[in-house]
Design a protein around this motif. Structure first.
Motif, PDB file in Angstrom:
ATOM      1  N   ALA A   1       0.824  -1.203   0.000  1.00  0.00           N
ATOM      2  CA  ALA A   1       0.000   0.000   0.000  1.00  0.00           C
ATOM      3  C   ALA A   1       0.862   1.259   0.000  1.00  0.00           C
ATOM      4  CB  ALA A   1      -0.934  -0.005   1.206  1.00  0.00           C
TER       5      ALA A   1
ATOM      6  N   TYR B   1     -13.591   4.489  -1.705  1.00  0.00           N
ATOM      7  CA  TYR B   1     -13.464   3.368  -0.769  1.00  0.00           C
ATOM      8  C   TYR B   1     -14.796   2.733  -0.388  1.00  0.00           C
ATOM      9  CZ  TYR B   1     -12.879   0.646   3.441  1.00  0.00           C
ATOM     10  OH  TYR B   1     -12.945  -0.371   4.353  1.00  0.00           O
TER      11      TYR B   1
ATOM     12  N   THR C   1     -16.487  -1.269  -1.562  1.00  0.00           N
ATOM     13  CA  THR C   1     -16.384  -2.443  -0.694  1.00  0.00           C
ATOM     14  C   THR C   1     -17.412  -3.501  -1.089  1.00  0.00           C
ATOM     15  OG1 THR C   1     -17.867  -1.401   0.918  1.00  0.00           O
ATOM     16  CG2 THR C   1     -15.497  -1.168   1.294  1.00  0.00           C
TER      17      THR C   1
ATOM     18  N   ASN D   1     -11.259  -3.481  -3.264  1.00  0.00           N
ATOM     19  CA  ASN D   1     -10.562  -2.887  -2.121  1.00  0.00           C
ATOM     20  C   ASN D   1      -9.716  -3.938  -1.413  1.00  0.00           C
ATOM     21  OD1 ASN D   1     -11.792  -0.460  -2.586  1.00  0.00           O
ATOM     22  ND2 ASN D   1     -13.170  -0.543  -0.842  1.00  0.00           N
ATOM     23  N   ILE D   2      -8.774  -3.456  -0.603  1.00  0.00           N
ATOM     24  CA  ILE D   2      -7.923  -4.374   0.160  1.00  0.00           C
ATOM     25  C   ILE D   2      -8.737  -5.233   1.134  1.00  0.00           C
ATOM     26  CG2 ILE D   2      -6.085  -4.498   1.884  1.00  0.00           C
ATOM     27  CD1 ILE D   2      -4.719  -2.193   0.516  1.00  0.00           C
ATOM     28  N   PRO D   3      -9.689  -4.678   1.920  1.00  0.00           N
ATOM     29  CA  PRO D   3     -10.447  -5.544   2.828  1.00  0.00           C
ATOM     30  C   PRO D   3     -11.202  -6.654   2.093  1.00  0.00           C
ATOM     31  CG  PRO D   3     -10.782  -3.247   3.404  1.00  0.00           C
ATOM     32  CD  PRO D   3     -10.049  -3.258   2.102  1.00  0.00           C
TER      33      PRO D   3
ATOM     34  N   PRO E   1      -8.553  -2.257   6.624  1.00  0.00           N
ATOM     35  CA  PRO E   1      -8.032  -3.342   5.782  1.00  0.00           C
ATOM     36  C   PRO E   1      -7.610  -4.587   6.542  1.00  0.00           C
ATOM     37  CG  PRO E   1      -7.202  -1.257   4.993  1.00  0.00           C
ATOM     38  CD  PRO E   1      -7.934  -0.967   6.272  1.00  0.00           C
TER      39      PRO E   1
ATOM     40  N   SER F   1      -9.346   4.214   7.376  1.00  0.00           N
ATOM     41  CA  SER F   1      -9.128   3.831   5.979  1.00  0.00           C
ATOM     42  C   SER F   1      -7.987   4.655   5.400  1.00  0.00           C
ATOM     43  CB  SER F   1     -10.405   4.056   5.163  1.00  0.00           C
ATOM     44  OG  SER F   1     -10.169   3.819   3.789  1.00  0.00           O
TER      45      SER F   1
END
Length: 497
Positions: free
Chosen positions: A121, A216, A220, A226-228, A409, A450
């Motif tokens: 990131a 963001y 989701t 997204n990373i999560p 994340p 975030s």
């Protein structure tokens, strides 16, 4: 606004270029938490906040019999989070204090504390900062602003809606939130200058925060935008052998958390940061042919976006694609970003800030603080099969509490290993418990949760106060309106009994 004489651009694009060139000379910087020199009382106030956090954690540790190492880690994390959220210290000072205390007090090994600098990131942000600078310097950002927003600037609401739709639409092609922010922010700042929204104005703040939130929160609901989302996808497969389907994930989450949340976001930004009166649309004139530098950069960005969109095929992280694009921009002979421009116009503050956020999450995970908090919460929560609404609310409360202690994340990495026990305690299916993480990490109470939102605010020169106001208001509407609708949508689809 006078027209620029910059060659290769028509009057409308040149007029945007003149404003953006001025901004490029003096890039926007984040609003400091206090005047440049500050006052001794500011440090005293910060010391009081830290002392209060330490006292609260120490008392809680004594009451629960927690190990000293865990109490120390919790005190450091809570103090850092409160200083970030309240702005009692300048953001770089808070971050550097976190690094120093974590190392000197042996809260975690230096490799963990400073792991943010080695994370994908961080390098994605660095590469994006350089390509964003190239977008401004070459005039490509101004040209894209004229193309995207031509005929869509009749009203402020229309501008905000177009910015939001651009951010959400790009999420289907570009799996990196930070990459989307880096691509959109120079374009949006160019448009803000063209519309006369000076730094600190409601219009500029609204546009920057729309990029931050829309890049963001609604994505989701798109796998793996997204990373999560990606962490949840990987953890569900590695821990339980469950493969989350793109289509079912989209159907379950996107109608409420994607579409409706975007609508609510646009309405909320227009209410909280209003700009009254009609805005002049960009003139409908064709721009001149792009110059060599614009063409070169357009090719670099097109290849980068193609690499982002196909990362599941070639396995190369978007961070390294972004870094490769950055290196090409810096190569002698390409002529997009000079070493002097890199030193003067790529700011250290947002890079340091994000490294701190990521390091904080790593400390929470490595010290076992996240697991300890979640286990304690599970002992206190009244989970029982047959009480679906209460169980869903309780699981959401667990996730939200953990999300306040770390960055979002990393939340799936903490919650996913607990999913089987949660499934047994609530009587819900394992897949439903896993999917219930999405409404949690899509709801942001504070910007620090975030990193991409913080990055967008830093690049756009918007302070934590404005970002926190929007996040809290949007979180309140999400809890009161969107999540109840989401609950009934899940029941309609058969995910909840």
């Amino acid at each position: 606004m006078r027209n620029s004489s910059q060659p290769g651009l028509s009057p409308p694009a040149a007029s945007i270029a003149s404003a953006v060139s001025a901004c490029a000379a003096v890039p926007p910087v984040p609003k400091p938490a206090a005047p440049a020199a500050g006052k001794l009382s500011d440090s005293a106030r910060a010391g009081a906040v830290v002392a209060l956090c330490v006292a609260v954690v120490w008392l809680a540790g004594r009451a629960t019999g927690a190990p000293d190492a865990l109490v120390l880690a919790a005190a450091l994390v809570l103090s850092t989070v409160c200083c970030w959220a309240l702005g009692v210290l300048p953001e770089p000072a808070t971050t550097l204090l976190f690094f120093l205390c974590a190392v000197l007090l042996h809260v975690a090994p230096p490799s963990v504390v400073f792991s943010g600098f080695a994370s994908a990131a961080w390098w994605l942000m660095f590469g994006g900062a350089v390509t964003g600078l190239a977008l401004r310097q070459t005039g490509l950002a101004q040209r894209l602003a004229a193309i995207i927003f031509r005929g869509r600037t009749g009203s402020y609401r229309q501008v905000i809606a177009t910015v939001a739709l651009s951010a959400v639409g790009l999420a289907f092609l570009m799996p990196s939130t930070t990459g989307r922010v880096m691509l959109l922010m120079p374009i949006v700042l160019a448009l803000a200058d063209r519309l006369g929204f000076a730094p600190g104005s409601n219009g500029r703040i609204g546009m920057v925060l729309t990029v931050a939130a829309a890049s963001y929160m609604p994505p989701t609901a798109i796998l793996p935008a997204n990373i999560p989302n990606s962490v949840l996808l990987g953890a569900a497969n590695s821990v339980y052998g469950i493969n989350l389907s793109y289509g079912s994930y989209l159907m379950l989450h996107f109608p409420i958390l994607g579409v409706l949340k975007t609508v609510v976001l646009v309405w909320l930004v227009c209410r909280m940061f209003p700009e009254h009166g009609p805005l002049a649309a960009l003139p409908r004139q064709d721009t001149a042919a792009p110059g060599r530098q614009e063409k070169t950069l357009a090719i670099i960005l097109a290849l980068a976006v193609a690499g982002f969109a196909t990362d599941t095929l070639h396995g190369i992280s978007p961070a390294w694609i972004s870094l490769a694009a950055c290196i090409v921009c810096l190569l002698p002979g390409v002529g997009l970003v000079s070493a002097r421009m890199l030193a003067e116009q790529v700011h250290l503050t947002p890079l340091l800030y994000v490294a701190g956020f990521l390091g904080l999450g790593a400390v929470v995970e490595s010290t076992g603080l996240g697991t300890a908090i979640s286990a304690a919460l599970l002992r206190w929560l009244p989970l029982a099969p047959g009480h679906t609404a209460a169980n869903v609310a309780a699981l959401g409360a667990v996730g939200a509490s953990l999300g306040l202690m770390t960055t979002l994340p990393g939340l799936p990495a903490v919650l996913t290993p607990l999913a089987r026990e949660l499934s047994q305690a609530t009587g819900l299916s394992l897949e439903a418990v896993l999917m219930l993480q999405v409404p949690v990490f899509s709801t942001v109470f504070f910007p620090y949760q975030s990193p991409p939102i913080v990055i967008a605010m830093q690049l756009g020169g918007v302070g934590l106060r404005e970002g926190t106001r929007l996040c809290l208001a949007l979180a309140a509407l999400t809890l009161l309106v969107l999540l109840p609708l989401d609950y009934f949508w899940w029941r309609l689809l058969g995910y909840l009994p």
